[in-house]
Design an enzyme around this catalytic site. Structure first.
Site, PDB file in Angstrom:
ATOM      1  CG  ASP A 454      35.537  39.360  44.666  1.00  0.00           C
ATOM      2  OD1 ASP A 454      35.270  40.531  44.339  1.00  0.00           O
ATOM      3  OD2 ASP A 454      35.944  39.054  45.794  1.00  0.00           O
ATOM      4  CD  GLU A 523      37.478  44.467  45.535  1.00  0.00           C
ATOM      5  OE1 GLU A 523      36.450  44.836  44.951  1.00  0.00           O
ATOM      6  OE2 GLU A 523      37.491  43.648  46.482  1.00  0.00           O
TER       7      GLU A 523
END
Length: 869
Positions: A454, A523
């Site tokens: 992330d 994702e």
């Protein structure tokens, strides 16, 4: 050469405390045998396990052969503390209900000891190493025969591998090995964290999750064999293979060794003189004509080669090493800002899923193989391993099955708390990257390495990772993170992480906003995935099941995160689109419809847009593929490997030659994953009123472009349609044979999204499609014929009624009324038939999983009564 022989002395059985009735009172440790041949390794097959709260002695005591471990538990190799306790029967089924809450987390705030007793017969000239194939979570002390081999300053982190020369510590006769694993805290150490993927393991995966091995050799050891190939593109008619191995002198004097290597019939050799304790890399090259090229499974075959090495000292073999590899090329570039991977020069559209390791980090090889076979059967071509690099077996299977793998570190734990990194963290991070890269670099299934998830690391840590990967000779793409933030050295990752992670309607994927089908979405997924009722009963209590119709109720088998612990938006959409379910049975039935249509749309949209000249789709990782522990969200097949609406929606979208509908512009598209153009095709599109009346029936000729998508006209828009209506698409060849079949249930009322209120995990709806007409379908009739042979059942379904037989599912059972046979690989399922139509389904399974019963087939549909054959 002289080599070490080790064999375990099996201790007298001792009573093991157990909370499970019927478990044997004494379970002896399995014997460990280390062969005398060079190049062999003996894996510790099991351990004795105990908490330091009950074994307060030091390693100097616990690692002596005479120490009494009565009352300790015998646990398998590769056992974290909790995995070992589960295997030893210490708890009830931790997958059911809220049983996981019964595990006291304070039991794991102290170190735990692993212990093994064995016998040895050291021989002159032999050299023995103790190898840890991964780290000790969170950090470890390694003791042998009362001596500290390595302390927690060296053995730290989940992934760094370690090798220690223990020749001088071994004794003839009884020996003892002990490893102390400190308590784990994913916020403080570089470990493994399941974040919001499921409820968390109470021990935080403390302990050992990879092999501990003794290896034997002569004066020279061979380590880290490697093979790579350079292919001329696009010809692929020759390959230059480079294969190398590290030769290490285990002695305190110079040694001359002859290293021989080969990848086929030709042997190459080189004489090398090594200084005392020195290591050097020995490299060979070979030109291969007409190489057998390795491909992802939808593009070609998966041939594998073996590189073999032998070190000889004074005409005697000192060590051997081998590695399997494939001849292939992988590269990547940015295309309109999206990360585009290429395999053997061909654009490779990633349509993959996020892999979840077992919650307790157990390695069940048959279970992993079953899962990868389901993945391949589904048509999914890539797995992303976010911070859960598996044991070697997964990579070997992926090589054989042609499934690509993206590895890298995880988000939301110490791994991305970059500001907190001290000198030790940086060292461990680099050692982790180097160890993992060395371990997986030879596998042709590897696609790349994400050093962040992330968030990308800063310049200093990024350089540490890059230097570590360079030391490992990593030659595949390196990506800074899965999020669209440029990094100092690697630049733009070409990936986006804009969500969603919770429910959105099918039309979402076709808009080129946020997580829609453009670029590389690292994702994304629609959140809740409700298994069929039989599966729910395996892990939910009756009270849990009854609670499913309350969309605002906290569900323990959702996430620990308050963002994802309720059905919330998914439940509201189900109510508004399909009609509010009055019972759990109705909810489960409608859930399969919702899961099927949304998963199909997500993967179809990325397939269609892969050939879009403006902002093409280059990849998508469905979040997620599988369950670490039984959950109600983020999976394409459930924890027990049952396939439901979610799986078959994805399987439909991922067929190798596939016809599909576009929710945005009503275009009809043919997607071809093969490398050859397919001509002479036609697309037949039929629009049906809810009562089965044909409202439009068009045919369009089409040539399917190779490795891409082709538009084939548009779906007709007849007037007078019912609010809920059907579309059937057939892809036919020149002889009229059906190559692909796809059925949609649509609404004249569109789903509308409110993008202005989007969050990182969800885009809300301001209006909903009306699919409630499906509840008003007349009863359908289906004739069922079955035929079973060894491990295969064919099911012929014929609609003998006057109305559509909608969303018909078949299962193979262990005898009539018995449980479903799992895993079962179905050619298709949840099919829809119009009057007079016949569809044949094929199921493959292990005959042994029938448990001696005869296979029975159960058929049930949205409007079709249950039939058993």
């Amino acid at each position: 050469m002289a080599a070490l022989a080790l064999a375990l002395a099996v201790p007298d059985a001792v009573a093991l405390p157990t909370d499970r009735p019927g478990r044997p009172a004494g379970t002896p440790q399995a014997p460990l045998t280390v062969a005398a041949d060079p190049g062999t390794a003996a894996t510790v097959p099991d351990w004795r396990l105990q908490s330091s709260a009950r074994a307060p002695q030091t390693g100097a005591d616990i690692s002596t052969p005479g120490y009494s471990d009565a009352g300790w538990r015998t646990v398998p190799a590769r056992s974290t503390v909790l995995a070992g306790l589960v295997a030893a029967g210490a708890y009830p089924d931790l997958t059911r209900g809220d049983n996981l809450k019964q595990v006291d987390p304070t039991d794991f705030t102290v170190p735990w000891w692993y212990r093994k007793v064995f016998t040895a017969d050291p021989r002159p000239g032999a050299h023995t190493s103790l190898r840890l194939d991964g780290g000790v979570i969170s950090r470890g002390e390694v003791w042998l025969n009362g001596t500290l081999v390595a302390g927690p300053d060296r053995v730290v982190g989940a992934y760094p591998t370690h090798e220690f020369d223990v020749t001088a510590l071994l004794r003839p006769g009884a020996n003892a090995l002990a490893i102390r694993a400190a308590a784990a805290d994913p916020k403080q150490d570089l470990l493994i964290h399941f974040i919001d993927w499921s409820q968390l393991p109470p021990d935080r995966n403390q302990g050992l999750f990879r092999d501990v091995r003794f290896t034997t050799s002569g004066p020279v050891s061979l380590r880290f064999p490697r093979a790579t190939a350079d292919l001329p593109l696009p010809a692929l008619d020759t390959a230059k293979v480079t294969f190398e191995v590290e030769a290490r002198n285990n002695t305190d004097a110079p040694v001359t060794t002859l290293v021989t290597g080969g990848i086929g019939h030709t042997a190459h050799s080189r004489t090398v003189t090594l200084a005392a304790r020195a290591t050097t890399t020995v490299t060979f090259t070979e030109d291969v004509t007409r190489p057998r090229v390795w491909w992802p499974f939808q593009m070609g075959d998966q041939p594998l080669y073996t590189a073999s090495f032998t070190a000889t000292v004074d005409t005697r073999d000192s060590d051997r090493a081998t590695t399997r590899f494939g001849i292939r090329e992988v590269s990547s570039s940015l295309v309109d800002g999206g990360r585009q991977f290429h395999v053997n020069g061909e654009p490779f559209l990633v349509r993959g899923g996020g892999w979840a390791s077992d919650l307790f980090l157990r390695t069940d090889v048959r279970r992993i193989e079953d899962q990868l076979k389901l993945v391949r059967s589904m048509g999914m071509n890539t797995l992303r391993l976010e911070g859960k690099p598996e044991n070697d077996e997964l990579y070997d299977l992926a090589d054989r099955l042609g499934i690509m793998l993206l590895t890298g570190w995880e988000c939301c734990s110490k791994w991305e708390d970059y500001a907190s990194f001290d000198a030790e963290d940086k060292r461990v991070a680099g050692a982790s990257a180097e160890s993992e890269a060395r371990r997986v670099r030879n596998h042709p299934s590897m696609l790349g390495f994400l050093i962040g998830s992330d968030a990308a690391p800063g310049a200093e840590l990024e350089r540490i990772y890059l230097d570590a990967l360079a030391r490992a000779h990593w030659n595949l793409p390196i990506v800074s993170s899965a999020k669209a933030v440029a990094s100092p050295q690697l630049g733009a990752p070409g990936m986006k992480m804009e969500g969603p992670y919770w429910w959105v309607p099918p039309t979402y994927w076709y808009t080129k906003r946020l997580g829609g089908a453009f670029g590389f979405a690292s994702e994304v997924g629609p959140g809740p995935t409700i298994p069929e009722l039989d599966e729910l009963r395996k892990f939910l209590t009756p009270r849990d099941i009854a609670k499913l119709t309350d969309h605002n109720a906290v569900q323990y088998h959702l996430a620990p995160s308050p963002t994802f612990n309720k059905l919330s938006f998914w439940g509201a959409a189900l109510d508004n689109r399909y009609g509010r379910p009055a019972t759990p049975e109705q909810l489960v039935r409608k859930a399969q419809l919702a899961n099927y249509e949304i998963n199909r749309a997500q993967l179809e949209a990325f397939g269609r847009n892969s050939s879009d000249p403006a902002k093409p789709a280059t990849g998508v990782i469905y979040w997620m593929l599988n369950d670490a522990w039984p959950t109600l969200y983020w999976h394409l097949y459930d924890y027990h490997l049952a396939t439901a609406g979610s799986y078959f929606g994805a399987k439909t979208a991922l067929r190798p030659l596939h016809v599909q509908y576009s929710y945005d512009d009503r275009s009809l598209v043919v997607v071809n994953t093969g490398l050859a153009e397919v001509g002479g095709l036609r697309v037949r599109a039929t629009v049906f009123h809810l009562d089965g009346t044909v409202k439009a029936d068009d045919t369009h000729p089409v040539t399917a472009r190779a490795n891409g998508s082709t538009r084939a006209g548009a779906l007709p828009t007849p007037g007078g349609l019912s609010t809920t209506y059907f579309v059937r698409l057939l892809l036919q060849d020149g002889q009229g044979r059906v190559l692909d079949r796809n059925v949609y249930w649509l609404s004249t009322k569109p789903d509308t999204l409110d993008y202005a209120k989007s969050t990182w995990y969800h885009t809300p709806q301001s209006a909903y499609a009306d699919l409630k007409g499906l509840d008003r379908l007349p009863t359908g009739l289906v004739a069922v014929r079955t035929a079973s042979t060894d491990g295969e059942t064919r099911v012929e379904l014929t609609n003998t009624g006057r109305s559509v037989a909608f969303f018909v599912r078949a299962t193979v059972r262990k005898g009539a009324g018995g449980p479903e046979v799992l895993p079962t690989d179905w050619s298709d399922n949840y099919v829809t038939l119009w009057p007079g139509e016949t569809v044949t389904l094929t199921a493959r399974y292990r005959s042994s999983d029938l448990g001696g019963a005869s296979p029975a087939v159960e058929v049930f549909g949205h409007n079709v009564p249950r039939v058993v054959r």
